[in-house]
Write a protein that holds these residues in place. Sequence first.
Motif, PDB file in Angstrom:
ATOM      1  N   VAL A  37       2.358  -5.632  12.361  1.00 55.58           N
ATOM      2  CA  VAL A  37       3.678  -6.035  11.881  1.00 55.58           C
ATOM      3  C   VAL A  37       3.524  -6.615  10.487  1.00 55.58           C
ATOM      4  O   VAL A  37       2.583  -7.373  10.204  1.00 55.58           O
ATOM      5  N   LEU A  38       4.481  -6.263   9.594  1.00 54.47           N
ATOM      6  CA  LEU A  38       4.495  -6.784   8.225  1.00 54.47           C
ATOM      7  C   LEU A  38       5.579  -7.853   8.112  1.00 54.47           C
ATOM      8  O   LEU A  38       6.732  -7.611   8.492  1.00 54.47           O
ATOM      9  N   ILE A  89      -7.127  -0.077   3.976  1.00 53.10           N
ATOM     10  CA  ILE A  89      -5.724   0.279   4.178  1.00 53.10           C
ATOM     11  C   ILE A  89      -4.879  -0.654   3.322  1.00 53.10           C
ATOM     12  O   ILE A  89      -5.183  -1.851   3.194  1.00 53.10           O
ATOM     13  N   GLN A  90      -3.829  -0.108   2.721  1.00 53.23           N
ATOM     14  CA  GLN A  90      -3.031  -0.845   1.732  1.00 53.23           C
ATOM     15  C   GLN A  90      -1.595  -0.993   2.219  1.00 53.23           C
ATOM     16  O   GLN A  90      -1.019  -0.064   2.804  1.00 53.23           O
ATOM     17  N   PHE A  91      -1.011  -2.178   1.946  1.00 56.77           N
ATOM     18  CA  PHE A  91       0.358  -2.474   2.361  1.00 56.77           C
ATOM     19  C   PHE A  91       1.163  -2.900   1.132  1.00 56.77           C
ATOM     20  O   PHE A  91       0.681  -3.665   0.292  1.00 56.77           O
ATOM     21  N   GLN A 128      -7.334  -0.864  16.201  1.00 62.98           N
ATOM     22  CA  GLN A 128      -7.213  -2.269  15.817  1.00 62.98           C
ATOM     23  C   GLN A 128      -5.773  -2.642  15.474  1.00 62.98           C
ATOM     24  O   GLN A 128      -4.969  -1.777  15.147  1.00 62.98           O
ATOM     25  N   VAL A 129      -5.513  -3.940  15.589  1.00 67.81           N
ATOM     26  CA  VAL A 129      -4.210  -4.500  15.241  1.00 67.81           C
ATOM     27  C   VAL A 129      -4.390  -5.330  13.974  1.00 67.81           C
ATOM     28  O   VAL A 129      -5.210  -6.253  13.934  1.00 67.81           O
ATOM     29  N   ILE A 130      -3.635  -4.978  12.937  1.00 67.71           N
ATOM     30  CA  ILE A 130      -3.700  -5.709  11.670  1.00 67.71           C
ATOM     31  C   ILE A 130      -2.278  -6.140  11.310  1.00 67.71           C
ATOM     32  O   ILE A 130      -1.450  -5.312  10.899  1.00 67.71           O
ATOM     33  N   ASN A 131      -1.988  -7.428  11.501  1.00 67.63           N
ATOM     34  CA  ASN A 131      -0.705  -7.989  11.088  1.00 67.63           C
ATOM     35  C   ASN A 131      -0.859  -8.535   9.670  1.00 67.63           C
ATOM     36  O   ASN A 131      -1.841  -9.217   9.350  1.00 67.63           O
ATOM     37  N   VAL A 132       0.099  -8.244   8.824  1.00 65.54           N
ATOM     38  CA  VAL A 132      -0.034  -8.548   7.400  1.00 65.54           C
ATOM     39  C   VAL A 132       1.134  -9.422   6.946  1.00 65.54           C
ATOM     40  O   VAL A 132       2.296  -9.139   7.263  1.00 65.54           O
ATOM     41  N   LYS A 133       0.779 -10.466   6.185  1.00 62.46           N
ATOM     42  CA  LYS A 133       1.793 -11.325   5.572  1.00 62.46           C
ATOM     43  C   LYS A 133       1.757 -11.081   4.066  1.00 62.46           C
ATOM     44  O   LYS A 133       0.735 -11.309   3.416  1.00 62.46           O
TER      45      LYS A 133
END
Length: 852
Positions: free
Chosen positions: A32-33, A75-77, A95-100
């Motif tokens: 989730v972003l 990986i880029q957001f 994998q789970v990658i949550n990004v702020k």
Amino acid sequence: MLVKFKIAGILFFLILFGSGIVRAQTTIIRGVLTDSASKETLPYANVQIPGTTIGTLADDEGRYSIKLDGSYSKIQFGYIGYNTSVKSITPGIDQVINVKLSVNASMLTEVVIKGKARYRNRNNPAVELIQKVIDHKKENQMDANDFVQYEQYEKISLALSNLSDKFREKRIFRNYQFLFTEQDSSTIGGKNMLPAYLRERLSQIYFRKDPYKKKQRVLADQRAEYDSRFIDNDGLSTYFNRLYEDINIYNNNISVVTNLLLSPIAGSAPTFYKFFITDTVKTQQPWLIELSFIPRNKTDLLFQGKLYITLDGHYGVQHAYLTVNKDINLNFMRDLEAKLEFEKSSDGRYHLSKSTLGMEFAFGDKGGGIYGQRTVTFKDYEINKAQNDSIYKGPSEEIVYKEGEKKSPDFWTNSRHIPLEHREVEIYKNVDTLQTIKSFRRTMDIGTLLLAGYKALGPVEIGPVNTFYSFNPVEGLRLRFGGRTTPIFSKRVYFETYAAYGFKDQKWKYFASGTYSLNNKSIYHFPLHYFRLSYQHDTKIPGQELQFVQEDNFLLSFKRGNNDKWLYNDIYKFEYVREFPSRVSYKFGFTQWKQAPAGALVYQRYDAGSDGLININSLSNAEVSLELRYAPHEQYYQGKLYRTPIPNKYPIFTMRYSKGIKGLLQGETNYQNITGNVAKRFFLSQFGYADVTAEGGYIVGKNIPFPLLTIHRANQSYAYQLSSYNLMNFLEFVSDHYASMSVEYYLNGFVFNKIPLLKRLKLREVVAFRGLYGGLRNENNPAYNPNLYKFLTNPDGTSATYSLNKEPYMEGSVGIANIFKLLRVDLVKRFNYLDNPNVAEWGVRARVKLDF
């Protein structure tokens, strides 16, 4: 049931090699972003693998999921108004990658972030921008100019894709290692690929606005060709061109693998898409706005991607990136990527300079598949330069081939707009080499037997195998064996024959024909020009002319109800067939036909001398006929037995005239029969498409026995037949004049895609209706004319054959298609004539059909 393999060509190599394909390394990243300060989610943020075109968009709640095939470490957001974030990933592990993401302070004065605000069209800057693009569509299209000409280069390549190292090292490929190529694993298709097909074409295009004409004059053409005994190379090229059609972003609908997807700049696009301004490109003049879009419903036939819009007042598209959601209701589609590039012309508009469409097809999400790519480039545009009228002579949208010698490799090296890719360089030589390997020819031979039903034996081939065994009430067990010659025997002369034996009636049946080609081309390939002589002694169901299958096909042996009224036939036939490049064709024929009733079928008429009924042992007829057909822009794939049409938007017209001649070669009846047929597919964008057929016929003459009238085509099998009345019994209705209408409406999942539990199954709805209005004049009706053959009766004395009254015959059906991607099941209802004996009001019919 009738199995119609529309995608047999493109899946052939997958079927051939697919049994040993294993999965490559796969990584699934999800998360989730959110805004680092407000904690609100960031809808439709960008997720991308740096340095590649691999990426996705988050959903309206900022959630994302991306599947990666290959070894990627980063990986880029990104999100407009925010700083970009790059994270490390571990290949091969889900994998789970949550990004702020944090706000970019320098853009605070330019951007207002609304977080999870509900998406609306009203007062939405992105929707207002796309509406301006829609409003300016006409001025940005090529046909806004009076004249346009340019040079076009195109290539289509196909390869087995996503092959693992383990698969490549299998023993079966020991002699084929030279075929494999390696590429960057970040691109569609994976690391290991096996190139299988390539075609190149160089053309000059001429366009005139008024009156409309578009001509493509082919200057050079070459392709990798397979042995014509196994593959129709012309049909394969046509089929691939149809699957990988031109993409015109300015059209309301864009054809993708025979389906229509709504363009993101169609007039109704804001109704079906969500749009977001995701970036501003200030590195060029004029500035560009990056406009991202996604479908409101992920399973609908819609694109997702990005448009780059000019801010110079024209609101033209300068770049476009199109893909589809992984949940879209398309079969066998694992990946799609289309890129369009535009250049500014002298008149200030942007013309297409390069178009690339890549698609990967597979039976599942993992393992091997088939990757195809079509690249088209354009150069040397000339605007509003008029040409001589001779340039535009002939039909519109015509492709004209310039006859000449085969072009040299140096010519292609100098003429290609772009060089061949690494995997394409050796394809021509490799395909030639491949066909010299005995194991490959043996595999192709087996594949042809399984898919087409023929076994090649040099100058002859044996088949079709699906007719070798069948059964029916008259013949009981029926065994048949036959074959035909091939072009190896002769390119002008063709022979075909079979012999069959029924164990119940203990009679032999047989057929023989000889065909002479008048244009030194195969009699199975366009344009046809031949004459044929044939003789057939065999059984037949009255009124059943099966267009796409053999009548003794094993699967058609299963029937419902009584199926015991048959004919023994002796048919002598002469046919002359001529086709023209304009898709106009005609067929002239002469038939001498002697028919004798068999099984429960009896021909009887009233005899004044005995004041009773007498049996008629046989009926002889001599007939000449002429058929005219016009099918604009028709394309098809030519199989071993039949052409598989590739539907387009143009109607197909057929007119047939036949005349029975009494006294000629034992002919017993004078009559004239005129029939006309119009068939058209109506494309309805997001609402699917409809196949509509209208037909009518009129027989001129008196005292015509009912076997020579129009016996309306019925269906007593359990298969759903498109050109029959599926709840009508054999020989139930006859007419000497009639009009009919058939509608098959395919909604392509438009309703089911909106139902949460059903949309994951990718089912598709089908609705159909058939109506038949007709009648029988008194002079041809045995109820009023005792000299005619009596209508058939059932064993209990009730009538089995009728003429239509003032009321038309009607039936309809609702069906579910795309069950397991190949099965269609219909619930059929007969609306009237329910008092006729032995009829069913309801029925369930099924049809096997592979579709995209």
